[in-house]
Enzyme design. Structure first.
Site, PDB file in Angstrom:
ATOM      1  N   GLU B  52       0.855  -1.186   0.000  1.00 43.15           N
ATOM      2  CA  GLU B  52       0.000   0.000   0.000  1.00 43.15           C
ATOM      3  C   GLU B  52       0.888   1.231   0.000  1.00 43.15           C
ATOM      4  O   GLU B  52       1.792   1.348   0.830  1.00 43.15           O
ATOM      5  CB  GLU B  52      -0.840   0.059   1.277  1.00 43.15           C
ATOM      6  N   ASP B  63      -6.719   8.362   9.595  1.00 44.18           N
ATOM      7  CA  ASP B  63      -5.428   7.841  10.026  1.00 44.18           C
ATOM      8  C   ASP B  63      -5.073   8.281  11.437  1.00 44.18           C
ATOM      9  O   ASP B  63      -5.484   9.330  11.899  1.00 44.18           O
ATOM     10  CB  ASP B  63      -4.335   8.305   9.061  1.00 44.18           C
TER      11      ASP B  63
END
Lengths: 401, 272
Positions: B52, B63
């Site tokens: 990723e 996040d």
């Protein structure tokens, strides 16, 4: 785009193309739950009665509609009326929303509330409502804003709220929103997030607008009662856009009433010098919603500037974007200097210290009034009082407190 | 039946060998794109199965603090989307499919179609757009599929089972199963609730199930062996790139630490 209606948003949270939900999956269930609970509360006469009672006896509503006689003389044109949200408990319109959302929190059986704040007005209003109902309250606030707004930080802590400094990114309001959303993702089972403006994912823009619409409903009726007709123009300042959304919404389908939103023009029209996404930005995604935003070519949020911490935000509520693109509301800007000058003018002419945010709206009202006939009527939302700003005004005008 | 996408192909191969996929996450441009290229090459050579690549974003609500700090460092270094695409295009990872982990704010600003086409040209095999959930992704999903690529959707601990089919309508490649409510970061244990969720997810879909958010070490792999098809490590890798208190980054030390973790994870996911 077709004419603006008040029948927005739809089930998906769309105001025309704007709004919707651009958030991590973790929050989707909570947003669905909140939407359902809000619809039930809205239809529940007991909830509405409780809310009205609190707005009346605790917040001090209805707030007066005041004819600003000397301001009107100064403008030499249309009559200027001020909707006095500055006279609410805690000194601004923010409490209308926090009282409503706190009642929603209780309905959902949650014991903990989180909020973001920039200037501290929404943080204080949230801490106030949480103290009133015995809820735990955590307020996220940028480290930079904590430094600038010590009085509000003290007030929040005194009422039992925990003020958590945000040290990421620009250390201001938009980072406080990021942190609050992060907290919510981990705490959503027992925590409600009281968002302070008409921004964020659906249903927040709708809920906050509805709770703030009491401003416009009262002002509209008060105008009919005192003037005998609807106003010619309604003016309010726009940061995230909650006081203006609440002021404008009840007038949306009154075609003869011009609506004007005033953004923070800051120092100049250059990127980084202002906080005017509707005037200088373009549609994009920020904080879970599709709306006008100040971004660079890569989609990164731009830093913003305003003399007013409450307008210092790179995005704006999706319903404002809808009103802009349908042409229903006209958006303009007011510079830092003009807002400051109007702050002083209001103090001397009317004996009112307005919030520096609200000074943006009054400044535009003076300009608009000058171009109108003395028979015309302008309503301005005086969204808050200026006590919180005196230190900054003193600094900018070279005075010592 | 349509031809397998690179991502589906990787999972099919691993499944046939009864192995789990190991998928590390790196932030593009932290500390610079040359290092990102070295990391992608190094991870690919070390035998990871997919990678990723995170596109730094200024307001990443999905996040946690470690990855946000990494995004801030990368943006401070002036990284751009075009720069990332160019750097990725220069790294040949035919063996290891790359996924773009990217906020919809960035995708939308570039134009959804253009972003997908440009990413494909740079060598990306799929997309994770964490702030484009469920039905909001329907249009984007069609565009990604028409390019022969995959759009991976997240399923969270808070996702009710009745919502899953709606999410799966716009999901291909694999399902990204969020291990803990909250944002990315490292956790001590794999929770029972996660294992339960993986079991019922398995009844809902044939797509591979990859677990991320809160996975950080080889010990996390074993409990997942019977119920998942892959594991993702983000913060555990990204934190190796945090500069020391003097503001410096020991690049060789960071590469070594990441290589060590990677070897352990590849062994753990391949082990029986």
């Amino acid at each position: 785009m077709p004419t603006a209606t008040a029948q927005v948003p739809d089930q998906l949270g769309r105001f025309g193309p704007f709004g919707r939900r651009f958030v991590p999956e973790t929050l989707m269930h909570a947003l669905d739950q909140l939407t359902e609970e809000y619809e039930r509360a809205k239809a529940d006469p007991e909830f509405q009665e409780q809310l009205e009672g609190l707005l009346h006896t605790y917040v001090g509503r209805p707030s007066p509609l005041y004819f600003a006689e000397r301001l009107t003389k100064e403008a030499r044109g249309a009559q200027i009326y001020l909707k006095r949200e500055d006279l609410n408990h805690t000194g601004a319109h923010k409490i209308n929303n926090t009282v409503g959302q706190t009642l929603l929190t209780l309905r959902m059986g949650k014991q903990r509330v989180i909020a973001e704040t920039g200037a501290g007005q929404h943080g204080v209003a949230t801490a106030t409502a949480c103290a009133r109902f015995g809820l735990d309250c955590v307020v996220y606030m940028g480290e930079e804003d904590i430094r600038r707004q010590q009085l509000n930080v003290f007030n929040m802590r005194t009422m039992g709220a925990e003020v958590r400094p945000v040290t990421s990114g620009s250390r201001t309001l938009r980072d406080a929103v990021n942190e609050a959303m992060r907290d919510w993702m981990a705490s959503v089972e027992n925590t409600h997030y009281i968002l302070g403006s008409v921004v964020g994912p659906h249903p927040f823009p709708m809920i906050v607008r509805d709770f703030q619409a009491v401003i416009g409903r009262e002002a509209r009726q008060q105008c009919l009662d005192t003037v005998g007709r609807l106003p010619d123009e309604v003016i309010a300042c726009v940061g995230g856009g909650s006081n203006s959304a609440g002021m404008f919404y009840p007038f949306i389908e009154d075609e003869g009433v011009a609506l004007t939103g005033v953004e923070a023009g800051g120092r100049s029209d250059q990127p980084g010098d202002h906080a005017s996404p509707l005037s200088y930005g373009q549609p994009g995604i920020l904080h879970g919603s599709y709306s006008y935003v100040l971004q660079d070519d890569d989609g990164q949020t731009l830093d913003v500037h305003s003399i007013s911490a409450g307008l210092d935000y790179p995005g704006v509520g999706p319903e404002h974007s809808y009103w802009k693109d349908t042409g229903r509301v006209c958006y303009t800007t007011c510079s830092d200097d003009d807002a400051l000058a109007t702050f002083q003018k209001m103090a001397r002419l009317e004996g009112i210290l307005p919030a520096i945010e609200s000074s943006h709206a009054v400044s535009q009202a003076l300009k608009a009034a000058a171009n109108r006939s003395p028979d015309d009527v302008i309503l301005v939302c005086l969204s808050g009082r200026g006590d919180k700003d005196v230190k900054e005004v003193a600094r900018l005008t070279g005075q010592v407190l | 039946m349509a031809e397998l996408t690179p991502i589906s192909n990787t999972f099919a191969t691993l499944r046939a060998e009864n192995r789990l996929a190991f998928m590390p996450f790196v932030t593009a441009g932290d500390p610079d794109l040359a290092m990102t290229q070295d990391l992608i090459r190094g991870l690919s050579d070390a035998g990871v199965h997919l990678i990723e690549v995170g596109f730094p974003y200024s307001d990443p609500i999905a996040d946690g603090p470690v990855i946000q700090a990494s995004y801030t460092r990368a943006l401070g270094g002036g990284v751009t989307v075009d720069g990332i695409l160019k750097a990725v295009a220069e790294v040949n990872t035919d063996e290891t499919p790359l996924l773009a982990m990217v906020s919809y704010a960035i995708v939308f600003r570039h134009g959804v179609e253009k972003f997908i086409a440009d990413a494909k040209a740079a060598g990306f095999a799929g997309f994770i757009i964490p702030d484009l959930p469920g039905a909001e992704a329907a249009e984007c999903f069609e565009l990604v599929r028409s390019q022969g690529l995959d759009l991976v959707q997240l399923v969270a601990p808070t996702t009710p089972r009745e919502r899953v089919q709606e999410i799966l309508k716009s999901c291909s490649g694999f399902v990204y199963c969020v291990a803990v409510a909250g944002t990315t970061g490292e956790r001590a244990n794999v929770a029972d609730a996660l294992l339960d969720q993986l079991r019922w997810l398995r009844e809902e879909t044939d797509l591979p199930l990859a677990v991320g958010f809160g996975i950080s070490k080889p010990e996390h792999v074993d409990p997942l062996r019977q119920v998942a098809d892959g594991v993702i490590i983000g913060s555990g890798i990204v934190r190796q790139l945090e500069p020391t208190s003097d503001g410096q980054l020991d690049r060789n030390g960071a590469m070594q630490a990441i290589a060590d973790l990677t070897t352990k994870m590849v062994n753990a996911t391949s082990g029986s």
